[in-house]
Write a protein that holds these residues in place. Structure first.
Motif, PDB file in Angstrom:
ATOM      1  N   ARG A 150      30.721  47.737  37.200  1.00 15.63           N
ATOM      2  CA  ARG A 150      31.087  46.643  38.103  1.00 15.63           C
ATOM      3  C   ARG A 150      32.600  46.556  38.115  1.00 15.63           C
ATOM      4  N   LEU A 151      33.198  46.874  39.262  1.00  9.71           N
ATOM      5  CA  LEU A 151      34.648  46.974  39.383  1.00  9.71           C
ATOM      6  C   LEU A 151      35.178  45.954  40.383  1.00  9.71           C
ATOM      7  N   ALA A 152      36.393  45.492  40.129  1.00 12.63           N
ATOM      8  CA  ALA A 152      37.079  44.617  41.079  1.00 12.63           C
ATOM      9  C   ALA A 152      38.454  45.209  41.359  1.00 12.63           C
ATOM     10  N   LEU A 153      38.845  45.134  42.615  1.00 15.42           N
ATOM     11  CA  LEU A 153      40.162  45.601  43.037  1.00 15.42           C
ATOM     12  C   LEU A 153      40.863  44.454  43.740  1.00 15.42           C
ATOM     13  N   CYS A 154      42.038  44.108  43.258  1.00 10.32           N
ATOM     14  CA  CYS A 154      42.851  43.059  43.871  1.00 10.32           C
ATOM     15  C   CYS A 154      44.113  43.720  44.429  1.00 10.32           C
ATOM     16  N   GLU A 155      44.145  43.881  45.737  1.00 12.63           N
ATOM     17  CA  GLU A 155      45.233  44.595  46.415  1.00 12.63           C
ATOM     18  C   GLU A 155      45.456  43.942  47.774  1.00 12.63           C
ATOM     19  N   ASN A 156      46.681  43.505  48.055  1.00 13.93           N
ATOM     20  CA  ASN A 156      46.956  42.809  49.307  1.00 13.93           C
ATOM     21  C   ASN A 156      47.344  43.733  50.460  1.00 13.93           C
ATOM     22  N   ASN A 157      47.615  44.989  50.198  1.00 10.65           N
ATOM     23  CA  ASN A 157      47.970  45.943  51.254  1.00 10.65           C
ATOM     24  C   ASN A 157      46.707  46.697  51.678  1.00 10.65           C
TER      25      ASN A 157
ATOM     26  N   LYS B 180      28.011  58.922  38.785  1.00 11.25           N
ATOM     27  CA  LYS B 180      27.855  57.587  38.202  1.00 11.25           C
ATOM     28  C   LYS B 180      27.786  56.547  39.312  1.00 11.25           C
ATOM     29  N   LYS B 181      27.103  55.460  39.029  1.00 14.87           N
ATOM     30  CA  LYS B 181      26.944  54.399  40.017  1.00 14.87           C
ATOM     31  C   LYS B 181      27.935  53.267  39.739  1.00 14.87           C
ATOM     32  N   TYR B 182      28.363  52.618  40.826  1.00 15.98           N
ATOM     33  CA  TYR B 182      29.314  51.522  40.693  1.00 15.98           C
ATOM     34  C   TYR B 182      29.160  50.537  41.839  1.00 15.98           C
ATOM     35  N   ILE B 183      29.643  49.352  41.604  1.00 20.76           N
ATOM     36  CA  ILE B 183      29.756  48.329  42.637  1.00 20.76           C
ATOM     37  C   ILE B 183      31.226  47.913  42.642  1.00 20.76           C
ATOM     38  N   LEU B 184      31.845  47.942  43.812  1.00 26.13           N
ATOM     39  CA  LEU B 184      33.252  47.574  43.934  1.00 26.13           C
ATOM     40  C   LEU B 184      33.381  46.315  44.778  1.00 26.13           C
ATOM     41  N   SER B 185      34.022  45.309  44.222  1.00 25.07           N
ATOM     42  CA  SER B 185      34.350  44.087  44.956  1.00 25.07           C
ATOM     43  C   SER B 185      35.849  44.103  45.211  1.00 25.07           C
ATOM     44  N   THR B 186      36.259  43.870  46.447  1.00 19.77           N
ATOM     45  CA  THR B 186      37.680  43.907  46.782  1.00 19.77           C
ATOM     46  C   THR B 186      38.175  42.512  47.141  1.00 19.77           C
ATOM     47  N   TYR B 187      39.413  42.251  46.741  1.00 17.34           N
ATOM     48  CA  TYR B 187      40.050  40.958  46.977  1.00 17.34           C
ATOM     49  C   TYR B 187      41.466  41.197  47.467  1.00 17.34           C
ATOM     50  N   SER B 188      41.915  40.359  48.397  1.00 18.64           N
ATOM     51  CA  SER B 188      43.249  40.509  48.971  1.00 18.64           C
ATOM     52  C   SER B 188      44.306  39.671  48.271  1.00 18.64           C
ATOM     53  N   SER B 189      43.880  38.813  47.353  1.00 20.52           N
ATOM     54  CA  SER B 189      44.842  37.991  46.619  1.00 20.52           C
ATOM     55  C   SER B 189      44.287  37.672  45.236  1.00 20.52           C
ATOM     56  N   ALA B 190      45.192  37.358  44.338  1.00 22.10           N
ATOM     57  CA  ALA B 190      44.778  36.969  42.988  1.00 22.10           C
ATOM     58  C   ALA B 190      43.997  35.660  43.038  1.00 22.10           C
ATOM     59  N   GLU B 191      44.404  34.758  43.911  1.00 21.83           N
ATOM     60  CA  GLU B 191      43.713  33.477  44.031  1.00 21.83           C
ATOM     61  C   GLU B 191      42.256  33.678  44.430  1.00 21.83           C
ATOM     62  N   GLU B 192      42.020  34.598  45.351  1.00 26.40           N
ATOM     63  CA  GLU B 192      40.666  34.893  45.812  1.00 26.40           C
ATOM     64  C   GLU B 192      39.808  35.419  44.658  1.00 26.40           C
ATOM     65  N   LEU B 193      40.357  36.334  43.872  1.00 23.80           N
ATOM     66  CA  LEU B 193      39.617  36.889  42.740  1.00 23.80           C
ATOM     67  C   LEU B 193      39.395  35.833  41.661  1.00 23.80           C
ATOM     68  N   LEU B 194      40.437  35.075  41.335  1.00 21.04           N
ATOM     69  CA  LEU B 194      40.315  34.062  40.284  1.00 21.04           C
ATOM     70  C   LEU B 194      39.295  32.985  40.643  1.00 21.04           C
ATOM     71  N   ALA B 195      39.117  32.712  41.933  1.00 23.81           N
ATOM     72  CA  ALA B 195      38.170  31.688  42.376  1.00 23.81           C
ATOM     73  C   ALA B 195      36.719  32.070  42.072  1.00 23.81           C
TER      74      ALA B 195
ATOM     75  N   LYS C 223      31.652  39.341  34.494  1.00 22.20           N
ATOM     76  CA  LYS C 223      31.253  39.646  35.870  1.00 22.20           C
ATOM     77  C   LYS C 223      31.643  41.077  36.243  1.00 22.20           C
ATOM     78  N   PHE C 224      32.809  41.535  35.732  1.00 25.91           N
ATOM     79  CA  PHE C 224      33.303  42.873  36.026  1.00 25.91           C
ATOM     80  C   PHE C 224      33.538  43.631  34.729  1.00 25.91           C
ATOM     81  N   ASP C 225      33.321  44.939  34.787  1.00 25.40           N
ATOM     82  CA  ASP C 225      33.643  45.797  33.648  1.00 25.40           C
ATOM     83  C   ASP C 225      35.128  46.152  33.651  1.00 25.40           C
ATOM     84  N   VAL C 226      35.690  46.336  34.853  1.00 24.97           N
ATOM     85  CA  VAL C 226      37.102  46.688  35.003  1.00 24.97           C
ATOM     86  C   VAL C 226      37.657  45.937  36.208  1.00 24.97           C
TER      87      VAL C 226
END
Length: 75
Positions: free
Chosen positions: A3-10, A30-45, A51-54
């Motif tokens: 379970r991966l999260a990416l926080c990148e605004n570009n 390998k299997k994965y789920i990627l959640s993407t966020y455009s801001s730190a605030e969005e991810l922190l909310a 919830k995420f491994d990385v």
């Protein structure tokens, strides 16, 4: 399953990083789920422990930078 999260605004960098992850996980089978966020605030909310491994952060974000967001996650 990773379970991966990416926080990148570009959007271009977000796309490139997503492609790198897709290529890696396809090649390794390998299997994965990627959640993407455009801001730190969005991810922190939505963040909760385990919830995420990385979580990948862009260091230079708009309001809260990646280092500040990572510090918040560790509290």
């Amino acid at each position: 399953m990773y379970r991966l999260a990416l926080c990148e605004n570009n959007p271009e960098d977000q796309y490139r990083f997503t492609r790198l992850l897709t290529n890696y996980f396809t090649a390794t089978g390998k299997k994965y789920i990627l959640s993407t966020y455009s801001s730190a605030e969005e991810l922190l909310a939505v963040f909760r422990p385990h919830k995420f491994d990385v979580v990948f952060f862009d260091v230079e974000l708009d309001k809260i930078d990646g280092i500040g967001a990572a510090t918040e996650l560790r509290k």
